[in-house]
Motif scaffolding. Sequence first.
Motif, short mmCIF file in Angstrom:
data_model
loop_
_atom_site.label_atom_id
_atom_site.label_comp_id
_atom_site.label_asym_id
_atom_site.label_seq_id
_atom_site.Cartn_x
_atom_site.Cartn_y
_atom_site.Cartn_z
N VAL A 42 0.87 -1.03 0.06
CA VAL A 42 0.13 0.13 0.01
C VAL A 42 0.82 1.26 0.17
N LEU A 43 1.88 1.23 0.78
CA LEU A 43 2.73 2.36 0.96
C LEU A 43 3.68 2.73 -0.31
N GLY A 44 3.96 1.51 -1.00
CA GLY A 44 4.51 1.60 -2.34
C GLY A 44 3.67 2.40 -3.55
N VAL A 45 2.61 1.70 -3.53
CA VAL A 45 1.45 2.49 -4.33
C VAL A 45 1.41 3.64 -3.94
N ALA A 46 1.06 4.17 -2.68
CA ALA A 46 0.71 5.33 -2.32
C ALA A 46 1.95 6.40 -2.72
N ALA A 279 5.10 1.50 -12.95
CA ALA A 279 5.92 0.47 -12.67
C ALA A 279 5.88 -0.24 -11.35
N VAL A 280 6.00 0.89 -10.45
CA VAL A 280 5.67 0.44 -9.05
C VAL A 280 4.45 -0.16 -8.77
N ILE A 281 3.22 0.33 -9.23
CA ILE A 281 2.13 -0.49 -8.86
C ILE A 281 1.91 -1.69 -9.44
N ALA A 282 2.45 -1.82 -10.81
CA ALA A 282 2.42 -3.18 -11.57
C ALA A 282 3.13 -4.11 -10.75
N ALA A 362 -4.31 4.25 -11.84
CA ALA A 362 -3.64 3.35 -10.99
C ALA A 362 -4.40 1.90 -10.99
N LEU A 363 -5.75 2.00 -10.78
CA LEU A 363 -6.79 0.72 -10.66
C LEU A 363 -6.80 -0.08 -11.82
N LEU A 364 -6.82 0.55 -13.36
CA LEU A 364 -6.62 -0.08 -14.38
C LEU A 364 -5.19 -0.80 -14.47
N VAL A 365 -4.23 -0.07 -14.42
CA VAL A 365 -2.92 -0.74 -14.41
C VAL A 365 -2.73 -1.99 -13.46
N GLY A 366 -3.17 -1.57 -11.98
CA GLY A 366 -2.97 -2.54 -11.22
C GLY A 366 -3.80 -3.86 -11.44
N ILE A 368 -4.72 -5.06 -14.43
CA ILE A 368 -3.97 -5.73 -15.60
C ILE A 368 -2.78 -6.33 -15.06
N ALA A 369 -2.03 -5.76 -14.09
CA ALA A 369 -0.67 -6.51 -13.68
C ALA A 369 -1.23 -7.66 -12.74
N ALA A 370 -2.06 -7.20 -12.03
CA ALA A 370 -2.46 -8.59 -10.79
C ALA A 370 -2.94 -9.58 -11.52
N LEU A 371 -3.98 -9.49 -12.83
CA LEU A 371 -4.59 -10.45 -13.25
C LEU A 371 -3.89 -11.20 -14.37
N TRP A 372 -2.74 -10.56 -14.59
CA TRP A 372 -1.86 -11.30 -15.74
C TRP A 372 -1.61 -12.67 -15.28
N PRO A 373 -1.07 -12.97 -13.98
CA PRO A 373 -0.62 -14.30 -13.58
C PRO A 373 -1.92 -15.16 -13.59
#
Length: 390
Positions: A42-46, A279-282, A362-366, A368-373
């Motif tokens: 959370v802090l990294g994304v923030a 990049a950090v969020i993804a 951030a939500l869209l990128v997150g 995509i990145a989280a659902l990729w696996p």
Amino acid sequence: MTTTTQPTPPQSDHPRRALATGAVPVGRRFLFADRRRATLTVLGVAASLLLVLVLGGIFAGAVDRVTYYIRTSPADVFVSQDGVRTMHMSASSLPGDTPERIADIPGVAWASPIAFASGSVAGPQGRQLSYLIGYDTRTGRGGPTRLVAGRTPAVGEAVLDEQAAKQLGVQLGDRFTVMGTSLRAVGFSTGGSSITNTTVFVELSEFGRIHDDRVSYVLTGLDPGADPEAVTDRIEAEIGGVTAQTREQLADSEARIVTDMSADLLRLMSSIGLVIALAVIALGLMTATLNRLRDFAVLKALGARTPRLAAAVAMQVLLTVVLASTVATTAALALAWLLPLAAPAVQISITTAAVAQTTTTALLVGLIAALWPLRRIAALDAATAFRETR
């Protein structure tokens, strides 16, 4: 011997039933299962969102300061030389009788001239770029929006923005130099300083002594109920050789020219900040998903289907981004309050639209990145949930 079989109690907490009914908040439990890891994510994304908000806020604050004089003016319409649609980095010159001619047009309540020029102001502690505005001190129209100290200027006197006065070391009653002319500071205004320049107000006759005797713009007030667009068309048709704009149109023109002048630098800063943030969020959210593959295998062994697992991942991303956005917005608002105390000329403007846009991105990128696996999760063997890890 007779044996009695006890009825099986209802399994309201059975994993399959819980998964089917959605009673298990899997995404929330996954996020907070390891609180240290969740806090770091959370802090990294923030931090990434804060970077984007601050960069955009600094630029928005600069535009807000540049257009402050126009937006707070009592005038409904601004009249300038033909083809001149801004005040920033512009030169406008009108015939001396233009205010009287405009005042006779139907729909116009009053017309007041101002003189406008760019130069510099100097004090004991330095020099700064400045806009010099000469106005009719009898009516006050075209002068500073608000005085925080002192009074309106007379001949040989000036009103200086309070932030510039602090930076230049000028106190009430002190003399300072405007475009090579020594003036006495008799008042301090507010809202007229930006990162690049400040504002000085003098009486019209004093402007003629410092620079030249001319009318640059005519500030025009309208009768109640008058249509600003119709009046601007009437002014341009009847006066000739002028450009008439509503207050909103002139403020928009000012904002556009400032944006265009700093477009390359702004685009570079925003691009760098956005790339780092995304990049950090993804990376953070993708890692959070990959670290839970064994847990997903357990859910799959209990009968969860891939859409259910995807929903759990989406919920985890949503909670992470919402929490991070709350932290980032709070920190950005704190910076917007604290930074002007250290650097008064720097203003950070955090708007609801900017927060919403940054959070949505951030939500869209997150997602995509989280659902990729999920490709790995869909092909995951449920038996891996029960293999011993060494």
